[in-house]
Scaffold this motif. Sequence first.
Motif, PDB file in Angstrom:
ATOM      1  N   GLU A 100      52.053  21.868 148.582  1.00 50.28           N
ATOM      2  CA  GLU A 100      51.407  20.620 149.015  1.00 50.28           C
ATOM      3  C   GLU A 100      50.547  20.068 147.897  1.00 50.28           C
ATOM      4  O   GLU A 100      49.810  20.819 147.230  1.00 50.28           O
ATOM      5  CB  GLU A 100      50.551  20.881 150.253  1.00 50.28           C
ATOM      6  CG  GLU A 100      49.875  19.644 150.812  1.00 50.28           C
ATOM      7  CD  GLU A 100      48.907  19.973 151.941  1.00 50.28           C
ATOM      8  OE1 GLU A 100      48.236  19.054 152.435  1.00 50.28           O
ATOM      9  OE2 GLU A 100      48.808  21.170 152.310  1.00 50.28           O
ATOM     10  N   VAL A 101      50.617  18.751 147.674  1.00 53.72           N
ATOM     11  CA  VAL A 101      49.882  18.110 146.582  1.00 53.72           C
ATOM     12  C   VAL A 101      49.417  16.719 147.005  1.00 53.72           C
ATOM     13  O   VAL A 101      49.874  16.170 148.005  1.00 53.72           O
ATOM     14  CB  VAL A 101      50.769  17.977 145.315  1.00 53.72           C
ATOM     15  CG1 VAL A 101      51.159  19.339 144.770  1.00 53.72           C
ATOM     16  CG2 VAL A 101      52.022  17.154 145.613  1.00 53.72           C
ATOM     17  N   ASN A 144      43.652  20.658 139.564  1.00 49.44           N
ATOM     18  CA  ASN A 144      44.511  19.489 139.429  1.00 49.44           C
ATOM     19  C   ASN A 144      45.379  19.643 138.187  1.00 49.44           C
ATOM     20  O   ASN A 144      44.962  20.243 137.195  1.00 49.44           O
ATOM     21  CB  ASN A 144      43.685  18.206 139.267  1.00 49.44           C
ATOM     22  CG  ASN A 144      42.795  17.914 140.461  1.00 49.44           C
ATOM     23  OD1 ASN A 144      43.079  17.045 141.260  1.00 49.44           O
ATOM     24  ND2 ASN A 144      41.679  18.643 140.577  1.00 49.44           N
ATOM     25  N   VAL A 145      46.582  19.083 138.241  1.00 48.66           N
ATOM     26  CA  VAL A 145      47.446  19.002 137.065  1.00 48.66           C
ATOM     27  C   VAL A 145      47.327  17.581 136.523  1.00 48.66           C
ATOM     28  O   VAL A 145      47.641  16.609 137.222  1.00 48.66           O
ATOM     29  CB  VAL A 145      48.908  19.312 137.423  1.00 48.66           C
ATOM     30  CG1 VAL A 145      49.807  19.125 136.193  1.00 48.66           C
ATOM     31  CG2 VAL A 145      49.044  20.729 137.960  1.00 48.66           C
ATOM     32  N   VAL A 146      46.862  17.456 135.291  1.00 50.76           N
ATOM     33  CA  VAL A 146      46.686  16.139 134.691  1.00 50.76           C
ATOM     34  C   VAL A 146      48.055  15.491 134.485  1.00 50.76           C
ATOM     35  O   VAL A 146      49.006  16.143 134.043  1.00 50.76           O
ATOM     36  CB  VAL A 146      45.926  16.241 133.352  1.00 50.76           C
ATOM     37  CG1 VAL A 146      45.810  14.865 132.682  1.00 50.76           C
ATOM     38  CG2 VAL A 146      44.534  16.825 133.583  1.00 50.76           C
ATOM     39  N   ILE A 158      46.337  20.149 143.633  1.00 49.13           N
ATOM     40  CA  ILE A 158      47.123  21.189 144.298  1.00 49.13           C
ATOM     41  C   ILE A 158      46.406  21.538 145.600  1.00 49.13           C
ATOM     42  O   ILE A 158      45.352  22.165 145.591  1.00 49.13           O
ATOM     43  CB  ILE A 158      47.270  22.447 143.413  1.00 49.13           C
ATOM     44  CG1 ILE A 158      47.778  22.060 142.013  1.00 49.13           C
ATOM     45  CG2 ILE A 158      48.206  23.448 144.086  1.00 49.13           C
ATOM     46  CD1 ILE A 158      49.126  21.383 142.004  1.00 49.13           C
ATOM     47  N   ARG A 159      47.001  21.151 146.738  1.00 51.36           N
ATOM     48  CA  ARG A 159      46.344  21.355 148.035  1.00 51.36           C
ATOM     49  C   ARG A 159      46.680  22.706 148.663  1.00 51.36           C
ATOM     50  O   ARG A 159      45.818  23.346 149.265  1.00 51.36           O
ATOM     51  CB  ARG A 159      46.729  20.245 149.015  1.00 51.36           C
ATOM     52  CG  ARG A 159      45.959  18.952 148.820  1.00 51.36           C
ATOM     53  CD  ARG A 159      45.978  18.110 150.085  1.00 51.36           C
ATOM     54  NE  ARG A 159      45.342  18.808 151.192  1.00 51.36           N
ATOM     55  CZ  ARG A 159      44.017  18.793 151.430  1.00 51.36           C
ATOM     56  NH1 ARG A 159      43.206  18.114 150.617  1.00 51.36           N
ATOM     57  NH2 ARG A 159      43.519  19.452 152.448  1.00 51.36           N
ATOM     58  N   LEU A 184      45.994  30.496 151.826  1.00 49.59           N
ATOM     59  CA  LEU A 184      46.184  29.598 150.688  1.00 49.59           C
ATOM     60  C   LEU A 184      46.374  28.138 151.078  1.00 49.59           C
ATOM     61  O   LEU A 184      46.873  27.349 150.267  1.00 49.59           O
ATOM     62  CB  LEU A 184      47.400  30.052 149.859  1.00 49.59           C
ATOM     63  CG  LEU A 184      47.233  31.342 149.054  1.00 49.59           C
ATOM     64  CD1 LEU A 184      48.572  31.781 148.481  1.00 49.59           C
ATOM     65  CD2 LEU A 184      46.215  31.158 147.946  1.00 49.59           C
ATOM     66  N   THR A 185      46.031  27.759 152.289  1.00 54.41           N
ATOM     67  CA  THR A 185      46.221  26.370 152.691  1.00 54.41           C
ATOM     68  C   THR A 185      44.901  25.611 152.577  1.00 54.41           C
ATOM     69  O   THR A 185      44.125  25.536 153.518  1.00 54.41           O
ATOM     70  CB  THR A 185      46.770  26.292 154.129  1.00 54.41           C
ATOM     71  OG1 THR A 185      45.980  27.128 154.991  1.00 54.41           O
ATOM     72  CG2 THR A 185      48.206  26.774 154.182  1.00 54.41           C
TER      73      THR A 185
END
Length: 262
Positions: A100-101, A144-146, A158-159, A184-185
């Motif tokens: 999830e993102v 976060n992924v830039v 990244i959720r 991990l949620t």
Amino acid sequence: MNKTQRFKRAAKPKRPISTSEAEDDVVDHETQPTHRSKTLSIRVKPKPKPKSNSFPIPDLSFDRMTILSPEFCMIDALDLAPRLLGKHLRRDDVVLRITEVEAYRPNDSACHGRFGITARTAPVFGRGGHAYVYLCYGLHKMLNVVADKEGVGAAVLIRSCAPISGLDTIQHRRGQKTDKPVLLTGPGKIGQALGLSTEWSNHCLYAPGGLELLDGPEPEKILIGPRVGIEYALPEHVNALWRFAIADTPWISSPKNTLRPP
């Protein structure tokens, strides 16, 4: 992230039991105190495997998996977000599958880039393929992924993830002995499971060692919906369907009822 057994009485075999047969059957021998000893064989129906909460993926060797190139991330955050679903994050013995993102873009009233370049937000304006880790409520480390090119100011949060390996390490870091989705949620849980701090902000995700972004199979179906916890943003951004999740997996954070097929 059943125990019924059916027993069948079988006659004494007239031929030797092969090794493979012995592995398939559980045999209990009872010798009766009679003139001629008799042997009873009990065939046990194999127990069904317990249902797993983990998302099913092919048997992959993570030592041989490809680290994604920076070019993979140097696209619009709205395009990158769904492409990250099914990819993997690896640090030490922990491997997580991204489930999830959320996308955050330039001129987005919910994006940290709206503040401009500061000591905290500078990594968001860096080159795609780097990490942006910030502290939320003074407690949660959010990974976060830039995205996009240098200077743009965009990232993908990244959720949620599913654990693939290193479950003991994940549980230790999370302080929670469970293999259920609650592990991990949520974005703060991801940062904790990976053992991240804000010092990981601006870390290169495409270089071996440290924190890596690895390739993985693309999910068959996805869900979309509005992002979570951005009530302060403009209505057009609050309602934007910039949240993406893998369908048919329990490893998704709440609320789930706002997600739907695209």
